[in-house]
Write a protein that holds these residues in place. Structure first.
Motif, PDB file in Angstrom:
ATOM      1  N   ARG A 140     -19.488  15.403   1.587  1.00  0.00           N
ATOM      2  CA  ARG A 140     -18.451  14.437   1.948  1.00  0.00           C
ATOM      3  C   ARG A 140     -17.338  15.100   2.751  1.00  0.00           C
ATOM      4  NH1 ARG A 140     -16.945   9.234   0.269  1.00  0.00           N
ATOM      5  NH2 ARG A 140     -14.715   8.973   0.010  1.00  0.00           N
TER       6      ARG A 140
ATOM      7  N   ARG B 233      -4.307  20.047  -6.711  1.00  0.00           N
ATOM      8  CA  ARG B 233      -3.210  19.746  -5.778  1.00  0.00           C
ATOM      9  C   ARG B 233      -3.154  20.771  -4.654  1.00  0.00           C
ATOM     10  NH1 ARG B 233      -3.978  16.118  -8.038  1.00  0.00           N
ATOM     11  NH2 ARG B 233      -2.744  14.814  -9.421  1.00  0.00           N
TER      12      ARG B 233
ATOM     13  N   ARG C  13       2.724   4.454  -0.757  1.00  0.00           N
ATOM     14  CA  ARG C  13       2.479   5.389  -1.847  1.00  0.00           C
ATOM     15  C   ARG C  13       3.736   6.222  -2.098  1.00  0.00           C
ATOM     16  NH1 ARG C  13      -2.809   7.376  -2.485  1.00  0.00           N
ATOM     17  NH2 ARG C  13      -1.757   8.857  -3.825  1.00  0.00           N
TER      18      ARG C  13
ATOM     19  N   ASN D 280     -19.811  16.677  -3.046  1.00  0.00           N
ATOM     20  CA  ASN D 280     -18.436  16.898  -2.598  1.00  0.00           C
ATOM     21  C   ASN D 280     -18.407  17.644  -1.274  1.00  0.00           C
ATOM     22  OD1 ASN D 280     -17.560  15.673  -4.891  1.00  0.00           O
ATOM     23  ND2 ASN D 280     -16.805  17.516  -5.897  1.00  0.00           N
TER      24      ASN D 280
ATOM     25  N   TYR E 229     -16.547  23.727 -11.538  1.00  0.00           N
ATOM     26  CA  TYR E 229     -15.760  22.642 -12.120  1.00  0.00           C
ATOM     27  C   TYR E 229     -15.088  23.036 -13.434  1.00  0.00           C
ATOM     28  CZ  TYR E 229     -19.697  21.575 -15.257  1.00  0.00           C
ATOM     29  OH  TYR E 229     -20.670  21.634 -16.201  1.00  0.00           O
TER      30      TYR E 229
ATOM     31  N   ARG F 154     -11.428  22.408 -13.761  1.00  0.00           N
ATOM     32  CA  ARG F 154     -10.901  21.068 -14.045  1.00  0.00           C
ATOM     33  C   ARG F 154     -10.640  20.859 -15.519  1.00  0.00           C
ATOM     34  NH1 ARG F 154     -14.169  16.231 -11.627  1.00  0.00           N
ATOM     35  NH2 ARG F 154     -12.242  15.131 -12.102  1.00  0.00           N
TER      36      ARG F 154
ATOM     37  N   ASP G 195       0.804  -1.209   0.000  1.00  0.00           N
ATOM     38  CA  ASP G 195       0.000   0.000   0.000  1.00  0.00           C
ATOM     39  C   ASP G 195       0.842   1.266   0.000  1.00  0.00           C
ATOM     40  OD1 ASP G 195      -2.040  -1.684   0.048  1.00  0.00           O
ATOM     41  OD2 ASP G 195      -2.763  -1.212   2.060  1.00  0.00           O
TER      42      ASP G 195
ATOM     43  N   VAL H  67      -0.925  12.626  -2.486  1.00  0.00           N
ATOM     44  CA  VAL H  67      -2.158  13.166  -3.048  1.00  0.00           C
ATOM     45  C   VAL H  67      -3.347  12.428  -2.417  1.00  0.00           C
ATOM     46  CG1 VAL H  67      -3.475  13.489  -5.163  1.00  0.00           C
ATOM     47  CG2 VAL H  67      -0.999  13.718  -5.195  1.00  0.00           C
ATOM     48  N   ASP H  68      -4.266  13.190  -1.847  1.00  0.00           N
ATOM     49  CA  ASP H  68      -5.405  12.546  -1.198  1.00  0.00           C
ATOM     50  C   ASP H  68      -6.536  12.337  -2.210  1.00  0.00           C
ATOM     51  OD1 ASP H  68      -6.744  14.916  -1.501  1.00  0.00           O
ATOM     52  OD2 ASP H  68      -6.754  15.454   0.622  1.00  0.00           O
ATOM     53  N   GLU H  69      -7.676  11.844  -1.715  1.00  0.00           N
ATOM     54  CA  GLU H  69      -8.740  11.487  -2.644  1.00  0.00           C
ATOM     55  C   GLU H  69      -9.330  12.707  -3.358  1.00  0.00           C
ATOM     56  OE1 GLU H  69     -12.870  11.248  -1.378  1.00  0.00           O
ATOM     57  OE2 GLU H  69     -12.095  10.386   0.469  1.00  0.00           O
ATOM     58  N   TRP H  70      -9.056  13.919  -2.836  1.00  0.00           N
ATOM     59  CA  TRP H  70      -9.545  15.127  -3.490  1.00  0.00           C
ATOM     60  C   TRP H  70      -8.531  15.663  -4.479  1.00  0.00           C
ATOM     61  CZ3 TRP H  70     -14.479  15.834  -2.449  1.00  0.00           C
ATOM     62  CH2 TRP H  70     -14.991  15.278  -1.277  1.00  0.00           C
ATOM     63  N   GLY H  71      -7.373  15.051  -4.524  1.00  0.00           N
ATOM     64  CA  GLY H  71      -6.326  15.544  -5.411  1.00  0.00           C
ATOM     65  C   GLY H  71      -5.425  16.547  -4.719  1.00  0.00           C
TER      66      GLY H  71
ATOM     67  N   ARG I  78     -19.687  20.761  -5.914  1.00  0.00           N
ATOM     68  CA  ARG I  78     -20.902  19.956  -6.062  1.00  0.00           C
ATOM     69  C   ARG I  78     -21.421  19.640  -4.661  1.00  0.00           C
ATOM     70  NH1 ARG I  78     -22.485  17.213 -10.682  1.00  0.00           N
ATOM     71  NH2 ARG I  78     -23.709  16.059  -9.179  1.00  0.00           N
TER      72      ARG I  78
ATOM     73  N   SER J 249       3.304   9.410  -3.591  1.00  0.00           N
ATOM     74  CA  SER J 249       2.902  10.800  -3.423  1.00  0.00           C
ATOM     75  C   SER J 249       1.939  10.896  -2.250  1.00  0.00           C
ATOM     76  CB  SER J 249       2.222  11.316  -4.684  1.00  0.00           C
ATOM     77  OG  SER J 249       0.898  10.826  -4.758  1.00  0.00           O
TER      78      SER J 249
ATOM     79  N   GLU K 287     -18.571  13.820   6.374  1.00  0.00           N
ATOM     80  CA  GLU K 287     -17.869  12.560   6.557  1.00  0.00           C
ATOM     81  C   GLU K 287     -16.420  12.755   6.953  1.00  0.00           C
ATOM     82  OE1 GLU K 287     -18.658  10.542   2.913  1.00  0.00           O
ATOM     83  OE2 GLU K 287     -20.818  10.554   3.304  1.00  0.00           O
TER      84      GLU K 287
END
Lengths: 345, 293
Positions: free
Chosen positions: B141, B128, B34, B138, B114, B117, B32, B38-42, B135, B36, B145
């Motif tokens: 979350r 980054r 890594r 997003n 967006y 992007r 596992d 970079v998290d799940e949001w970039g 959204r 970098s 969360e």
């Protein structure tokens, strides 16, 4: 009484692996494999039936064999393997025939498992960071594989509404990486140069090929109904994936369409990859985890398993000759009165 | 029967499809690892740290940013930061993100259209550096969360694209979607009033036809362009930036509902807008000079 299962796409990678996995399950009384060409892996006790790609004889087979479970692994998610028209025939018409066979009055089928793909969400700038199973796609369907999958899933959804007595499971798998499967992504990553779209570094989520088999087994055995995303934990930027695999990224122009880029001909770049290499895709996997499934491998682990297998293949010379299916030989071992005892011949 | 791990291992004749058994196939946690962060949001904390190093002189020397009421931002749990938005390339977004990360040592995710992007390089750098497309899913979350700080400008592009003659006149706060998200996520809204960003890059007029042709939200002609030429496209004037945190707004509603009263949403949204507007007017009353505060 044991279970009777029918596996579609038995001649393909996933069908073959699923049959091999089911064969070691003693509660599976009968395992039938259907395929359009000879199977590429040996089966111990599964029977193989050859059919045309739309599975038009499926109705008769279901009636004759009284199977209770259908594992529909013959959904093409890699558009490079078949011509465009065949994709529609296989994914849409094949699924239609399968559901028609399972839905006839007095049908013995109690559970249908469909192997789908997160391709149904598409990949666009307007996408949410994470798709849950109920999130609709935000962009119109752009390529033939996505269109075929969306249409096939729609039919499966209608079927499950019309047939509340039949359990229906749809698993949407993220991009698969692993030691043995070949996809456009895996081909690109195993070469010294790998395409990217200039200025984009999307986040991708992978699922390891063994986890795919385990997930399908999990729902088949447990009879888990529902719609689930299946993907390993975590997401990796494409640049990091390339780095892990030791390949160098070749940036392609983000402005001209794929077909016009001279460089893109050197790579395996089907239409469904182009958007993915811009915007990536992330899915919420909590719902499937809540059914009691535990992943063995994360996204990063899938990349590592994959590249370790590639390195070994590259450094260990030629692969041994692969299995060749001989219909008469298989029939002999299964049905001839001269064959005594059971087990490995 | 939940996980059928042994089944694969027990496969007898798997050599055809499995020509090579990987020794040490399950090597556990090193798989596992890594390269970098970079998290799940970039978002990448390393990129953020680099950006902070580069931006620090702009923040403290060029804009001489001054905060009041930073302590009103909760140090734990999710909060939705809401601010007014101004200047052709708004300086308020990086300044707020920089300031809060520097002072509170908490990451801030900036929610924006967006559209970013779709722009090569810019979109990647934006992600980054903590940019997330705005959204509802997003924001939920992030806030509910993951209990993070998210920054949003409810005026959207209507804020930065307005002319200099309309400066410090807050536009409509969208359709109040930010209030609904905060209610659903069960987090407070923390309003921030910003003064100085209007003068950092004033919009003199816009080219709507060109914008439509290019497919971008707006094409402004700024005073910076007239004064500095092409350099003015990116360099803001050194206006003194002042930011003021207002009291957090807590909504007394149960979280995680599908719908909330529309009238309540619009009411709260307008209330927050007018509080920011009032605070901006107050700060302008006390401001003696655009450049020295």
């Amino acid at each position: 009484m044991g279970r009777r299962a029918l596996v579609t796409g038995a001649d393909m990678f996933w069908g073959g692996r699923m049959i091999q996995a089911l064969e070691s399950d003693p509660s599976m009384d009968v395992i039938l494999g259907m395929g359009t060409s000879a199977p590429s892996v040996p089966f111990e006790r599964a029977e193989f039936v050859r059919a045309d790609q739309t599975y038009s004889i499926l109705n008769r087979i279901v009636k004759a064999t009284q199977v209770d479970t259908i594992l529909h692994t013959f959904m093409i998610t890699n558009s490079t393997t078949v011509p465009r028209r065949a994709m529609h025939e296989v994914n849409v018409i094949g699924t239609m025939n399968l559901l028609a066979a399972a839905g006839t009055a007095g049908s013995s089928v109690r559970h249908i498992v469909v192997k789908s793909s997160t391709l149904v969400y598409g990949s666009a700038a307007s996408d949410p960071n994470t798709f849950s199973e109920d999130t609709p796609r935000t962009s119109p369907v752009k390529n033939s594989v996505e269109r075929a999958l969306v249409e096939a899933e729609g039919m499966v959804r209608d079927f499950s509404e019309d047939n509340p007595g039949t359990r229906v499971t749809v698993l949407r798998f993220a991009n698969v990486l692993g030691a043995h499967l070949t996809t456009p992504i895996s081909r690109n990553l195993s070469r010294p140069l790998c395409p990217s779209i200039f200025g984009f570094d999307p986040l991708l989520q992978f699922v390891e090929e063994d986890d795919v088999v385990r997930a399908l087994l999990h729902v088949t055995r447990g009879g888990v109904p529902g719609l689930y995303n299946v993907a390993g934990d975590g997401r990796l930027p494409w640049s990091e994936v390339a780095h892990l695999c030791g390949t160098r990224l070749v940036p392609l122009s983000p402005f001209s369409p794929l077909k016009l880029r001279p460089l893109s001909r050197l790579f395996d770049l089907p239409a469904e990859l182009e958007d993915l290499l811009r915007y990536g895709r992330g899915v919420d996997t909590r719902r499937f985890a809540a059914t009691g499934f535990a992943y063995e491998t994360s996204s990063a682990g899938a990349v590592r398993n994959f590249i370790r297998a590639v390195r070994l293949r590259k450094q260990s010379g030629r692969e041994p000759l692969s299995y060749r299916y001989e219909h008469d030989v298989e029939q002999f071992f299964r049905h001839s009165p001269s064959v005594v005892g059971t087990g490995d011949f | 029967m939940a996980s059928g791990r042994p089944v694969l291992g027990e496969k007898k004749r798997s050599t055809a499809v499995v020509p090579i058994r990987l020794p040490g196939h399950e090597t556990g946690d090193t798989d596992d690892a890594r390269l970098s962060d970079v998290d799940e949001w970039g978002r990448s904390e390393r990129t953020r740290a680099l950006a902070r190093t580069i931006y620090e002189p702009v923040y403290s020397k060029w804009f001489r940013t001054e905060w009041t009421g930073l302590e009103k931002i909760p140090s734990e749990g999710g909060s939705l930061l809401v601010a007014n938005h101004a200047g052709a390339i708004p300086s308020d977004a990086p300044v707020i993100m920089h300031g809060i990360e520097k002072e509170l040592d908490r990451p801030v995710y900036g929610l924006a259209d967006y559209f970013f992007r779709t722009v090569p390089v810019v979109g990647t750098l934006w992600a980054r550096a903590g940019g997330v497309s705005a959204r509802p899913g997003n924001a939920y979350r992030l806030l509910r969360e993951q209990q993070q700080l998210a920054l949003v400008f409810p005026e959207g592009t209507k804020g930065p694209s307005k002319s200099f003659t309309d400066r410090y006149q807050l536009r409509r706060f969208g359709r109040g979607g930010f209030v609904e998200i905060a209610m659903r996520a069960g987090v407070p809204v923390v309003p921030i009033a910003v003064v100085g960003s209007e003068e950092a890059m004033p919009v003199i007029f816009r080219l709507p036809t060109l914008a439509r042709t290019l497919g971008v939200p707006y094409v402004p002609i700024t005073a910076n362009l007239l004064a500095m030429g092409p350099l003015g496209a990116v360099v803001p004037f050194p206006a003194k930036l002042k930011l003021q945190e207002l009291d957090p707004v807590y909504f007394d509603v149960p979280p995680v509902q599908d719908r909330y009263s529309n009238s309540r949403i619009m009411e709260e949204s307008e209330m927050i807008r007018s509080r920011i507007q009032e605070a901006v007017y107050d700060m302008l009353r006390d401001r003696r000079s655009v450049w020295f505060g």
